[in-house]
Design a protein around this motif. Structure first.
Motif, PDB file in Angstrom:
ATOM      1  N   LYS A   6       6.478  -7.319 -27.052  1.00 48.11           N
ATOM      2  CA  LYS A   6       7.506  -7.688 -26.055  1.00 48.11           C
ATOM      3  C   LYS A   6       8.821  -6.961 -26.355  1.00 48.11           C
ATOM      4  O   LYS A   6       9.524  -6.517 -25.458  1.00 48.11           O
ATOM      5  CB  LYS A   6       7.739  -9.202 -26.082  1.00 48.11           C
ATOM      6  N   LYS A   7       9.123  -6.853 -27.659  1.00 45.36           N
ATOM      7  CA  LYS A   7      10.365  -6.199 -28.080  1.00 45.36           C
ATOM      8  C   LYS A   7      10.372  -4.726 -27.660  1.00 45.36           C
ATOM      9  O   LYS A   7      11.353  -4.234 -27.098  1.00 45.36           O
ATOM     10  CB  LYS A   7      10.446  -6.311 -29.608  1.00 45.36           C
ATOM     11  N   TYR A   8       9.234  -4.052 -27.898  1.00 45.70           N
ATOM     12  CA  TYR A   8       9.149  -2.631 -27.524  1.00 45.70           C
ATOM     13  C   TYR A   8       9.137  -2.464 -26.012  1.00 45.70           C
ATOM     14  O   TYR A   8       9.733  -1.532 -25.475  1.00 45.70           O
ATOM     15  CB  TYR A   8       7.928  -1.975 -28.170  1.00 45.70           C
ATOM     16  N   ALA A   9       8.466  -3.377 -25.311  1.00 45.37           N
ATOM     17  CA  ALA A   9       8.432  -3.310 -23.836  1.00 45.37           C
ATOM     18  C   ALA A   9       9.852  -3.483 -23.289  1.00 45.37           C
ATOM     19  O   ALA A   9      10.272  -2.757 -22.383  1.00 45.37           O
ATOM     20  CB  ALA A   9       7.508  -4.388 -23.297  1.00 45.37           C
ATOM     21  N   ALA A  10      10.609  -4.432 -23.877  1.00 45.82           N
ATOM     22  CA  ALA A  10      11.986  -4.676 -23.426  1.00 45.82           C
ATOM     23  C   ALA A  10      12.843  -3.440 -23.675  1.00 45.82           C
ATOM     24  O   ALA A  10      13.658  -3.047 -22.830  1.00 45.82           O
ATOM     25  CB  ALA A  10      12.571  -5.893 -24.152  1.00 45.82           C
ATOM     26  N   LYS A  11      12.623  -2.796 -24.822  1.00 45.89           N
ATOM     27  CA  LYS A  11      13.397  -1.590 -25.148  1.00 45.89           C
ATOM     28  C   LYS A  11      13.100  -0.484 -24.127  1.00 45.89           C
ATOM     29  O   LYS A  11      14.017   0.180 -23.620  1.00 45.89           O
ATOM     30  CB  LYS A  11      13.042  -1.124 -26.564  1.00 45.89           C
ATOM     31  N   ALA A  12      11.802  -0.317 -23.809  1.00 48.89           N
ATOM     32  CA  ALA A  12      11.409   0.721 -22.850  1.00 48.89           C
ATOM     33  C   ALA A  12      12.039   0.440 -21.479  1.00 48.89           C
ATOM     34  O   ALA A  12      12.575   1.349 -20.826  1.00 48.89           O
ATOM     35  CB  ALA A  12       9.894   0.765 -22.736  1.00 48.89           C
ATOM     36  N   GLU A  42      23.390 -17.194 -43.750  1.00 49.80           N
ATOM     37  CA  GLU A  42      22.791 -17.637 -45.022  1.00 49.80           C
ATOM     38  C   GLU A  42      22.342 -19.095 -44.973  1.00 49.80           C
ATOM     39  O   GLU A  42      21.528 -19.525 -45.783  1.00 49.80           O
ATOM     40  CB  GLU A  42      23.743 -17.381 -46.205  1.00 49.80           C
ATOM     41  N   ARG A  43      22.891 -19.873 -44.011  1.00 50.07           N
ATOM     42  CA  ARG A  43      22.500 -21.291 -43.943  1.00 50.07           C
ATOM     43  C   ARG A  43      21.846 -21.653 -42.606  1.00 50.07           C
ATOM     44  O   ARG A  43      21.824 -22.796 -42.199  1.00 50.07           O
ATOM     45  CB  ARG A  43      23.743 -22.166 -44.159  1.00 50.07           C
ATOM     46  N   CYS A  44      21.351 -20.625 -41.902  1.00 49.47           N
ATOM     47  CA  CYS A  44      20.803 -20.875 -40.566  1.00 49.47           C
ATOM     48  C   CYS A  44      19.391 -21.469 -40.618  1.00 49.47           C
ATOM     49  O   CYS A  44      18.499 -20.853 -41.188  1.00 49.47           O
ATOM     50  CB  CYS A  44      20.736 -19.556 -39.818  1.00 49.47           C
ATOM     51  N   PRO A  45      19.160 -22.627 -40.026  1.00 50.32           N
ATOM     52  CA  PRO A  45      17.797 -23.162 -39.998  1.00 50.32           C
ATOM     53  C   PRO A  45      16.922 -22.347 -39.034  1.00 50.32           C
ATOM     54  O   PRO A  45      17.442 -21.780 -38.078  1.00 50.32           O
ATOM     55  CB  PRO A  45      17.987 -24.584 -39.436  1.00 50.32           C
ATOM     56  N   PRO A  46      15.618 -22.285 -39.301  1.00 60.78           N
ATOM     57  CA  PRO A  46      14.734 -21.549 -38.388  1.00 60.78           C
ATOM     58  C   PRO A  46      14.475 -22.353 -37.117  1.00 60.78           C
ATOM     59  O   PRO A  46      13.381 -22.844 -36.869  1.00 60.78           O
ATOM     60  CB  PRO A  46      13.446 -21.381 -39.217  1.00 60.78           C
ATOM     61  N   LEU A  47      15.502 -22.516 -36.333  1.00 61.70           N
ATOM     62  CA  LEU A  47      15.442 -23.356 -35.136  1.00 61.70           C
ATOM     63  C   LEU A  47      16.025 -22.607 -33.956  1.00 61.70           C
ATOM     64  O   LEU A  47      17.065 -21.945 -34.099  1.00 61.70           O
ATOM     65  CB  LEU A  47      16.322 -24.599 -35.339  1.00 61.70           C
ATOM     66  N   PHE A  48      15.429 -22.776 -32.785  1.00 63.30           N
ATOM     67  CA  PHE A  48      15.935 -22.137 -31.567  1.00 63.30           C
ATOM     68  C   PHE A  48      17.408 -22.489 -31.326  1.00 63.30           C
ATOM     69  O   PHE A  48      18.196 -21.666 -30.867  1.00 63.30           O
ATOM     70  CB  PHE A  48      15.078 -22.587 -30.366  1.00 63.30           C
ATOM     71  N   LEU A 319      13.215 -14.629 -29.761  1.00 67.00           N
ATOM     72  CA  LEU A 319      13.191 -13.392 -28.977  1.00 67.00           C
ATOM     73  C   LEU A 319      14.308 -13.340 -27.915  1.00 67.00           C
ATOM     74  O   LEU A 319      14.765 -12.256 -27.549  1.00 67.00           O
ATOM     75  CB  LEU A 319      11.813 -13.282 -28.297  1.00 67.00           C
ATOM     76  N   THR A 320      14.749 -14.504 -27.432  1.00 71.11           N
ATOM     77  CA  THR A 320      15.787 -14.527 -26.386  1.00 71.11           C
ATOM     78  C   THR A 320      17.092 -13.883 -26.849  1.00 71.11           C
ATOM     79  O   THR A 320      17.953 -13.565 -26.030  1.00 71.11           O
ATOM     80  CB  THR A 320      16.090 -15.972 -25.922  1.00 71.11           C
ATOM     81  N   SER A 321      17.248 -13.725 -28.179  1.00 73.25           N
ATOM     82  CA  SER A 321      18.468 -13.099 -28.688  1.00 73.25           C
ATOM     83  C   SER A 321      18.268 -11.657 -29.121  1.00 73.25           C
ATOM     84  O   SER A 321      19.203 -11.011 -29.570  1.00 73.25           O
ATOM     85  CB  SER A 321      19.024 -13.905 -29.868  1.00 73.25           C
ATOM     86  N   GLU A 322      17.053 -11.176 -28.997  1.00 71.74           N
ATOM     87  CA  GLU A 322      16.813  -9.759 -29.292  1.00 71.74           C
ATOM     88  C   GLU A 322      17.588  -8.955 -28.234  1.00 71.74           C
ATOM     89  O   GLU A 322      17.558  -9.286 -27.047  1.00 71.74           O
ATOM     90  CB  GLU A 322      15.299  -9.498 -29.241  1.00 71.74           C
ATOM     91  N   LYS A 323      18.282  -7.910 -28.688  1.00 72.32           N
ATOM     92  CA  LYS A 323      19.263  -7.210 -27.841  1.00 72.32           C
ATOM     93  C   LYS A 323      18.745  -6.866 -26.430  1.00 72.32           C
ATOM     94  O   LYS A 323      19.347  -7.236 -25.430  1.00 72.32           O
ATOM     95  CB  LYS A 323      19.720  -5.941 -28.567  1.00 72.32           C
ATOM     96  N   ASN A 324      17.624  -6.171 -26.355  1.00 74.56           N
ATOM     97  CA  ASN A 324      17.118  -5.724 -25.046  1.00 74.56           C
ATOM     98  C   ASN A 324      16.523  -6.866 -24.227  1.00 74.56           C
ATOM     99  O   ASN A 324      16.670  -6.906 -23.003  1.00 74.56           O
ATOM    100  CB  ASN A 324      16.066  -4.618 -25.234  1.00 74.56           C
ATOM    101  N   PHE A 325      15.884  -7.795 -24.921  1.00 76.19           N
ATOM    102  CA  PHE A 325      15.311  -8.966 -24.241  1.00 76.19           C
ATOM    103  C   PHE A 325      16.438  -9.784 -23.599  1.00 76.19           C
ATOM    104  O   PHE A 325      16.353 -10.227 -22.448  1.00 76.19           O
ATOM    105  CB  PHE A 325      14.531  -9.813 -25.258  1.00 76.19           C
TER     106      PHE A 325
END
Ligand SMILES: [Zn+2]
Length: 359
Positions: A6-12, A42-48, A319-325
């Motif tokens: 999805k990341k590569y598709a968004a970049k394309a 450094e203290r970010c929980p793995p949460l949306f 993924l919603t915060s990935e730059k191109n996405f």
């Protein structure tokens, strides 16, 4: 792997300017972004719901370049006076009222000089309590670290093959528990806690909620506005009618009093239209003097949007915060794609749409 594709598709797609084309096509639609917490990496929980601050900075910088950021007051005025919003309008919203909105997000909003609105769960503001789903996260994390056998704990946990990975386990259980009563949820959380050693988790501070002093300081800056997200974060379709006052009307009065100003906007917890709220709740909001309210329906808002069902685009620590996405999603490209697919897959609906009485 799926995310990588999805990341590569968004970049394309962004290389082909698809995001830019859709931003331009949708320039008359209102974009509302949903954030929750913004945390130090450094203290970010793995949460949306907890977005690392460097991603938030990247998004603000992009938004500042491509959009006209409006305040919630601008939106209220446009609804009252039936005025159009400027093209490429975007509104930044934060749900729940986390203290890191003040400590981490507010300094950045000041730096970029961008307004935002924070939706407060008013009974929790100024207390040391966490919202139940954040307590669940902390207690599950501690339970996994202490190798607690979850399936032995309670009837609710009796379904088999519980994942051992917190990132999978937490959404599974929180989705299941959100439809239970608060008493049942708290009972389970306290059971989990009793099985683990009680050391303080460094991630815990991300779940602290704002103090009234912090709310007032941000309000005085005129950059940050506030609205109501109920008193205790209950899903309003699950309330008895007698409880509507304390969860919908009373927090409005309390917040108006604390800030000495009108509070005119509401944000539904969980927010799925016709599941977490319905027309009778919208009617009650109108009676109590609200001007609009925000749902979690994922969409941009065209000229005919419904003020008590405003759609939003959720941005979080995935993924919603990935730059191109992020660029594609905020441009409305995915929603256009979805609508094309649903028309192809549902020709009956297409037929229904051209009934003569609707023309
Ligand atoms: Zn919420």
């Amino acid at each position: 792997m799926k995310n990588l594709i999805k990341k590569y598709a968004a970049k394309a797609l962004c290389t082909l300017w698809i995001d830019s084309i859709f931003r331009s096509l949708n320039k008359k639609k209102l974009l509302v972004l949903t954030y929750h917490g913004v945390c130090l990496p450094e203290r970010c929980p793995p949460l949306f719901t907890q977005l690392p601050v460097h991603l938030f900075r990247e998004q603000l910088s992009f938004i500042k370049r491509h959009y006209q950021v409006i305040s919630v007051d601008d939106l209220v005025v446009s609804l009252r006076e039936k005025k159009k919003l400027p093209e490429r309008s975007v509104l930044l919203t934060f749900d729940d009222g986390f203290m890191n909105n003040y400590k981490v997000a507010f300094p950045l909003l000041k730096e970029f000089n961008l307004p935002a609105v924070i939706y407060l769960t008013t009974d929790y503001i100024g207390t040391d309590q966490h919202l139940w789903f954040d307590e669940l996260f902390l207690s599950l994390k501690a339970a996994l670290e202490n190798h607690v056998d979850l399936e032995s704990i309670e009837d609710l946990f009796s379904f088999s093959n519980l994942p051992n990975d917190l990132a999978e386990l937490y959404p599974l259980l929180s989705n299941k528990l959100k439809r239970k009563t608060l008493k049942e949820r708290l009972h389970l959380i306290s059971k989990l806690k009793s099985k683990s050693s009680s050391t303080e988790d460094p991630m815990q501070e991300n779940f602290n909620l704002l103090t009234w002093e912090q709310v007032k300081e941000m309000h005085a800056s005129k950059l940050i506005h506030f609205g109501v997200h109920t008193a205790t974060h209950r899903i309003i379709s699950e309330l008895d009618k007698e409880e509507w006052h304390e969860e919908i009307a009373a927090p409005k009065e309390r917040l108006s009093e604390m800030l000495n100003c009108e509070v005119a906007t509401f944000c539904y917890p969980n927010g799925i239209p016709d599941l977490d709220f319905n027309e009778s709740h919208e009617q009650y909001l109108i009676e109590k003097g609200y001007i609009c309210s925000f749902s979690t329906a994922e969409s941009l808002n065209d000229a005919n949007y419904k003020p008590f069902r405003i759609g939003r685009v959720s941005v979080g620590n995935d993924l919603t915060s990935e730059k191109n996405f992020f660029r594609l999603q905020t441009s409305g490209f995915f929603y256009a794609l979805k609508s094309v697919f649903s028309k192809i897959n549902n020709p009956k609906r297409k037929q229904r749409e051209i009934q003569p009485e609707e023309i």
